[in-house]
Design an enzyme around this catalytic site. Sequence first.
Site, PDB file in Angstrom:
ATOM      1  N   ARG A  56     -64.412 -12.826 -11.032  1.00  0.00           N
ATOM      2  CA  ARG A  56     -64.121 -14.044 -10.273  1.00  0.00           C
ATOM      3  C   ARG A  56     -63.171 -14.933 -11.072  1.00  0.00           C
ATOM      4  O   ARG A  56     -63.612 -15.763 -11.869  1.00  0.00           O
ATOM      5  CB  ARG A  56     -65.414 -14.801  -9.970  1.00  0.00           C
ATOM      6  CG  ARG A  56     -66.398 -14.006  -9.119  1.00  0.00           C
ATOM      7  CD  ARG A  56     -67.711 -14.760  -8.985  1.00  0.00           C
ATOM      8  NE  ARG A  56     -68.662 -14.025  -8.165  1.00  0.00           N
ATOM      9  CZ  ARG A  56     -69.905 -14.429  -7.928  1.00  0.00           C
ATOM     10  NH1 ARG A  56     -70.336 -15.562  -8.485  1.00  0.00           N
ATOM     11  NH2 ARG A  56     -70.713 -13.708  -7.164  1.00  0.00           N
ATOM     12  N   TYR A 105     -57.211  -9.703 -20.639  1.00  0.00           N
ATOM     13  CA  TYR A 105     -56.604 -10.956 -20.197  1.00  0.00           C
ATOM     14  C   TYR A 105     -55.481 -11.339 -21.152  1.00  0.00           C
ATOM     15  O   TYR A 105     -55.551 -11.057 -22.352  1.00  0.00           O
ATOM     16  CB  TYR A 105     -57.620 -12.095 -20.199  1.00  0.00           C
ATOM     17  CG  TYR A 105     -58.613 -12.092 -19.062  1.00  0.00           C
ATOM     18  CD1 TYR A 105     -58.346 -12.770 -17.872  1.00  0.00           C
ATOM     19  CD2 TYR A 105     -59.834 -11.431 -19.185  1.00  0.00           C
ATOM     20  CE1 TYR A 105     -59.265 -12.784 -16.844  1.00  0.00           C
ATOM     21  CE2 TYR A 105     -60.757 -11.435 -18.157  1.00  0.00           C
ATOM     22  CZ  TYR A 105     -60.470 -12.121 -16.981  1.00  0.00           C
ATOM     23  OH  TYR A 105     -61.384 -12.129 -15.961  1.00  0.00           O
ATOM     24  N   ASP A 153     -60.806 -17.963 -12.041  1.00  0.00           N
ATOM     25  CA  ASP A 153     -60.893 -19.385 -11.727  1.00  0.00           C
ATOM     26  C   ASP A 153     -59.726 -19.827 -10.847  1.00  0.00           C
ATOM     27  O   ASP A 153     -58.702 -19.137 -10.741  1.00  0.00           O
ATOM     28  CB  ASP A 153     -60.841 -20.218 -13.015  1.00  0.00           C
ATOM     29  CG  ASP A 153     -61.969 -19.911 -13.968  1.00  0.00           C
ATOM     30  OD1 ASP A 153     -63.020 -19.428 -13.509  1.00  0.00           O
ATOM     31  OD2 ASP A 153     -61.795 -20.158 -15.183  1.00  0.00           O
ATOM     32  N   ARG A 177     -60.544 -19.076 -21.514  1.00  0.00           N
ATOM     33  CA  ARG A 177     -59.878 -20.379 -21.604  1.00  0.00           C
ATOM     34  C   ARG A 177     -60.500 -21.246 -22.708  1.00  0.00           C
ATOM     35  O   ARG A 177     -59.796 -21.992 -23.397  1.00  0.00           O
ATOM     36  CB  ARG A 177     -59.926 -21.094 -20.263  1.00  0.00           C
ATOM     37  CG  ARG A 177     -59.085 -20.398 -19.189  1.00  0.00           C
ATOM     38  CD  ARG A 177     -59.361 -20.956 -17.809  1.00  0.00           C
ATOM     39  NE  ARG A 177     -59.062 -22.381 -17.745  1.00  0.00           N
ATOM     40  CZ  ARG A 177     -59.470 -23.166 -16.734  1.00  0.00           C
ATOM     41  NH1 ARG A 177     -60.208 -22.657 -15.757  1.00  0.00           N
ATOM     42  NH2 ARG A 177     -59.160 -24.443 -16.731  1.00  0.00           N
TER      43      ARG A 177
END
Length: 248
Positions: A52, A112, A54, A201
């Site tokens: 999921r 990522y 952001d 993040r």
Amino acid sequence: MLRNYKMTVSYDGTRYNGWQKQKNTETTIQGKLEQILFRLTGKEIPVQGAGRTDAGVHALGQVANFRLDTNLFEDELLSYFNEYLPDDIAVLSLKTASERFHSRLSAVGKIYCYRMYTGNAKPVFDRRYMWKPDEIPDAERMRSAASFLVGRHDFKSFCGNRHMNKSTVRKLDRITIEEAGGGRELRLTFEGEGFLQNMVRILTGTLFECGIGEREPEEMTGILEALERSRAGQMAPAKGLTLMEVRY
């Protein structure tokens, strides 16, 4: 016959409220994909994503699966998606998968990339895909801090969900920090078996604080041991983050 389909999806997350479909908005990636299947079949067909992302986060290689009874060939179904999806979402590949395949549960790893602009001028053409902080961090200090985070740890301090009641132990296989774009960009690559909500993040924001001297690299051990979100650093902006690949 009902078949299980696996697809790889690319999207610019700038104008979307994340991957997961929500009742109060139609601007989600999952929602857009399910709208196409409803247009095709007149039925509500759930699309399961590998993760999921952001609001504002992008993807080059998000993976999803859904079950459908259709006479369309795979390439025809792929073309149908891309004909009706908006220009900032594309289905890159679509194939029949095994009955037991699940985009999230079958995944063994994700990669990522976080892009940070370190030049003087504004990144005009990449402004939606990278963060331009006010200060330029020292890459070597960031690499030193990252070395304490690689491995299997409890990353509760780096989880954005303060009410997480499941295990927050994850394995980070590698963190690489590379200079790119002629020295005008830092690219942080995170590879691991799975990631918590906002984890990449928060890791990026904490490493950045080490890079500008607000923290010492050795503090990472204490942050991990504290199991408190307040001990970690700021959360880097969503626009710099891209899901590159999901591994199976």
